[in-house]
Design a protein around this motif. Sequence first.
Motif, PDB file in Angstrom:
ATOM      1  N   THR A   1    -109.609   5.102 -20.827  1.00 22.98           N
ATOM      2  CA  THR A   1    -109.112   4.984 -22.183  1.00 22.98           C
ATOM      3  C   THR A   1    -108.778   3.601 -22.797  1.00 22.98           C
ATOM      4  O   THR A   1    -108.577   3.479 -24.047  1.00 22.98           O
ATOM      5  CB  THR A   1    -107.901   6.059 -22.185  1.00 22.98           C
ATOM      6  N   ALA A   2    -108.866   2.640 -21.994  1.00 21.18           N
ATOM      7  CA  ALA A   2    -108.479   1.171 -22.487  1.00 21.18           C
ATOM      8  C   ALA A   2    -109.105   0.221 -21.403  1.00 21.18           C
ATOM      9  O   ALA A   2    -109.038   0.603 -20.307  1.00 21.18           O
ATOM     10  CB  ALA A   2    -107.003   1.079 -22.707  1.00 21.18           C
TER      11      ALA A   2
ATOM     12  N   ALA B   1     -93.670   2.851 -25.775  1.00 16.23           N
ATOM     13  CA  ALA B   1     -94.894   3.381 -26.528  1.00 16.23           C
ATOM     14  C   ALA B   1     -95.794   2.184 -26.649  1.00 16.23           C
ATOM     15  O   ALA B   1     -97.060   2.187 -26.401  1.00 16.23           O
ATOM     16  CB  ALA B   1     -94.669   4.149 -27.781  1.00 16.23           C
ATOM     17  N   GLY B   2     -95.151   1.083 -27.289  1.00 13.88           N
ATOM     18  CA  GLY B   2     -95.986  -0.060 -27.570  1.00 13.88           C
ATOM     19  C   GLY B   2     -96.600  -0.766 -26.217  1.00 13.88           C
ATOM     20  O   GLY B   2     -97.920  -1.146 -26.159  1.00 13.88           O
TER      21      GLY B   2
ATOM     22  N   SER C   1     -99.672   1.294 -25.104  1.00 16.94           N
ATOM     23  CA  SER C   1    -100.632   1.412 -26.416  1.00 16.94           C
ATOM     24  C   SER C   1    -101.877   0.570 -25.865  1.00 16.94           C
ATOM     25  O   SER C   1    -101.819  -0.496 -24.955  1.00 16.94           O
ATOM     26  CB  SER C   1    -100.226   0.603 -27.514  1.00 16.94           C
ATOM     27  N   ARG C   2    -102.950   0.947 -26.108  1.00 19.54           N
ATOM     28  CA  ARG C   2    -104.276   0.319 -25.846  1.00 19.54           C
ATOM     29  C   ARG C   2    -104.431  -0.993 -26.165  1.00 19.54           C
ATOM     30  O   ARG C   2    -104.822  -1.566 -25.530  1.00 19.54           O
ATOM     31  CB  ARG C   2    -105.453   1.403 -26.709  1.00 19.54           C
ATOM     32  N   SER C   3    -103.914  -1.106 -27.250  1.00 19.84           N
ATOM     33  CA  SER C   3    -104.312  -2.680 -27.577  1.00 19.84           C
ATOM     34  C   SER C   3    -103.489  -3.666 -26.844  1.00 19.84           C
ATOM     35  O   SER C   3    -103.872  -4.485 -26.426  1.00 19.84           O
ATOM     36  CB  SER C   3    -104.014  -2.993 -29.068  1.00 19.84           C
ATOM     37  N   ASN C   4    -102.053  -3.009 -26.192  1.00 21.65           N
ATOM     38  CA  ASN C   4    -101.277  -3.888 -25.342  1.00 21.65           C
ATOM     39  C   ASN C   4    -101.937  -3.990 -24.216  1.00 21.65           C
ATOM     40  O   ASN C   4    -101.926  -5.039 -23.746  1.00 21.65           O
ATOM     41  CB  ASN C   4     -99.790  -3.317 -25.557  1.00 21.65           C
TER      42      ASN C   4
ATOM     43  N   GLN D   1    -107.022   1.198 -18.708  1.00 18.63           N
ATOM     44  CA  GLN D   1    -106.388   2.314 -18.315  1.00 18.63           C
ATOM     45  C   GLN D   1    -107.162   3.697 -18.216  1.00 18.63           C
ATOM     46  O   GLN D   1    -108.284   3.737 -18.845  1.00 18.63           O
ATOM     47  CB  GLN D   1    -105.608   2.611 -19.794  1.00 18.63           C
TER      48      GLN D   1
END
Length: 93
Positions: A81-82, A54-55, A58-61, A69
Amino acid sequence: MPIYEYEHDAAGGCAERFEAFQAMADRPFEKCPKCGAACHRVVSSFSVQGGGKAGLLSRSNLEAHGFSQFTRKGKGYYEKTAGAGPKAISDGR
Ligand SMILES: [Zn+2]
């Protein structure tokens, strides 16, 4: 087969840490096969990066690693989305 690392629950035992070849589906050892002391599996450092699946996604990662993304919103249409890049892409059909 992956190598798993084990640590004794308490100090003592035969060694502080040991490694074992195990299939993913194998149950982890609860006791040291050498001395019989209670032990537990420790997660190797290489697999903790990003804090799991999940991490990693994730968008921030993703953005931290320069990825973009896009999520499919319809037939041939993707919305960002990212990350960087166009707000949306489509295959033009
Ligand atoms: Zn032991």
